[in-house]
Design a protein around this motif. Structure first.
Motif, PDB file in Angstrom:
ATOM      1  N   GLU A 104     -80.431 -12.420  90.622  1.00  0.00           N
ATOM      2  CA  GLU A 104     -80.898 -11.031  91.044  1.00  0.00           C
ATOM      3  C   GLU A 104     -80.407 -10.788  89.701  1.00  0.00           C
ATOM      4  O   GLU A 104     -81.189  -9.598  89.124  1.00  0.00           O
ATOM      5  N   GLN A 105     -79.273 -10.460  88.996  1.00  0.00           N
ATOM      6  CA  GLN A 105     -79.000 -10.424  87.379  1.00  0.00           C
ATOM      7  C   GLN A 105     -80.153 -10.570  86.991  1.00  0.00           C
ATOM      8  O   GLN A 105     -79.737  -9.734  85.928  1.00  0.00           O
ATOM      9  N   ALA A 107     -82.945 -11.154  86.815  1.00  0.00           N
ATOM     10  CA  ALA A 107     -84.270 -10.220  87.069  1.00  0.00           C
ATOM     11  C   ALA A 107     -84.114  -8.845  86.546  1.00  0.00           C
ATOM     12  O   ALA A 107     -85.342  -8.048  85.883  1.00  0.00           O
ATOM     13  N   GLN A 108     -82.950  -7.983  87.163  1.00  0.00           N
ATOM     14  CA  GLN A 108     -82.639  -6.867  86.324  1.00  0.00           C
ATOM     15  C   GLN A 108     -82.412  -6.746  85.182  1.00  0.00           C
ATOM     16  O   GLN A 108     -83.606  -5.845  84.859  1.00  0.00           O
ATOM     17  N   PHE A 109     -82.133  -7.495  84.821  1.00  0.00           N
ATOM     18  CA  PHE A 109     -81.787  -7.592  83.158  1.00  0.00           C
ATOM     19  C   PHE A 109     -83.605  -7.664  82.039  1.00  0.00           C
ATOM     20  O   PHE A 109     -83.325  -7.047  81.440  1.00  0.00           O
ATOM     21  N   ALA A 111     -86.557  -7.000  84.127  1.00  0.00           N
ATOM     22  CA  ALA A 111     -86.739  -5.465  84.203  1.00  0.00           C
ATOM     23  C   ALA A 111     -86.215  -4.252  83.419  1.00  0.00           C
ATOM     24  O   ALA A 111     -86.914  -3.819  82.901  1.00  0.00           O
ATOM     25  N   GLN A 112     -85.577  -4.276  82.712  1.00  0.00           N
ATOM     26  CA  GLN A 112     -84.552  -3.714  81.500  1.00  0.00           C
ATOM     27  C   GLN A 112     -85.152  -4.072  80.533  1.00  0.00           C
ATOM     28  O   GLN A 112     -85.320  -2.394  79.645  1.00  0.00           O
ATOM     29  N   PRO A 119     -78.602  -0.793  79.683  1.00  0.00           N
ATOM     30  CA  PRO A 119     -77.948  -0.667  80.894  1.00  0.00           C
ATOM     31  C   PRO A 119     -77.234   0.436  81.474  1.00  0.00           C
ATOM     32  O   PRO A 119     -76.913   1.151  80.960  1.00  0.00           O
ATOM     33  N   GLN A 125     -72.586  -6.973  84.284  1.00  0.00           N
ATOM     34  CA  GLN A 125     -72.479  -6.317  86.283  1.00  0.00           C
ATOM     35  C   GLN A 125     -72.362  -8.354  86.980  1.00  0.00           C
ATOM     36  O   GLN A 125     -71.589  -8.252  88.106  1.00  0.00           O
TER      37      GLN A 125
END
Length: 147
Positions: A104-105, A107-109, A111-112, A119, A125
């Motif tokens: 999840e982290q 994927a979030q990174f 996307a950013q 961030p 995170q």
């Protein structure tokens, strides 16, 4: 007093070379040097003497310039070595962080990075989750065995 050209090592060497060359050439071309006076009787010999002095000055300038270049090459080789070592350390750190991060982290990174937004916080995170996770686990562990 330092001049603007004396900021880097190579520039410093060039400045020293310029100062030396100016003083050397001025001493060669000064009025105190009798071999530089032209007279009709020995003008050929004076021209040869001047040519020899110019050649000597050029050789001296060349040797000083080569010395300055060699010094700068050594400095740059050392900087390259340090940058390669730093790059290797950062690649290892990056690999470790990728392995420790949850999907999840990651994927979030991703996307950013794609959106170009910075961030959300300065603390990673993964580190925040790791810091908050141990107290919760220890609390559940301490209540579990007592039952």
């Amino acid at each position: 007093m330092t001049t603007p050209c004396c900021i880097m090592t190579m520039d410093f060497g060039v400045c020293q070379l310029r100062n030396f060359s100016k003083s050397f050439l001025s001493s060669l071309l000064s009025a105190e040097n009798p071999s530089l006076f032209f007279d009709n009787s020995s003008s050929g010999a004076n021209v040869v003497a001047i040519d020899n002095k110019i050649e000597q000055a050029m050789d001296l300038v060349k040797s000083h310039l080569m010395y300055a270049v060699r010094e700068e090459v050594e400095v740059l080789k050392e900087q390259i070595k340090e940058l390669i070592e730093r790059n290797s350390q950062l690649e290892q750190e990056n690999s470790l962080l990728k392995n420790l991060a949850s999907p999840e982290q990651l994927a979030q990174f991703q996307a950013q990075v794609q959106s170009g937004s910075p961030p959300a916080s300065t603390q990673p995170q993964g580190a925040a989750a790791q810091q908050s996770a141990p107290p919760a686990q220890s609390a559940s562990q301490s209540s579990g065995p007592s039952a």
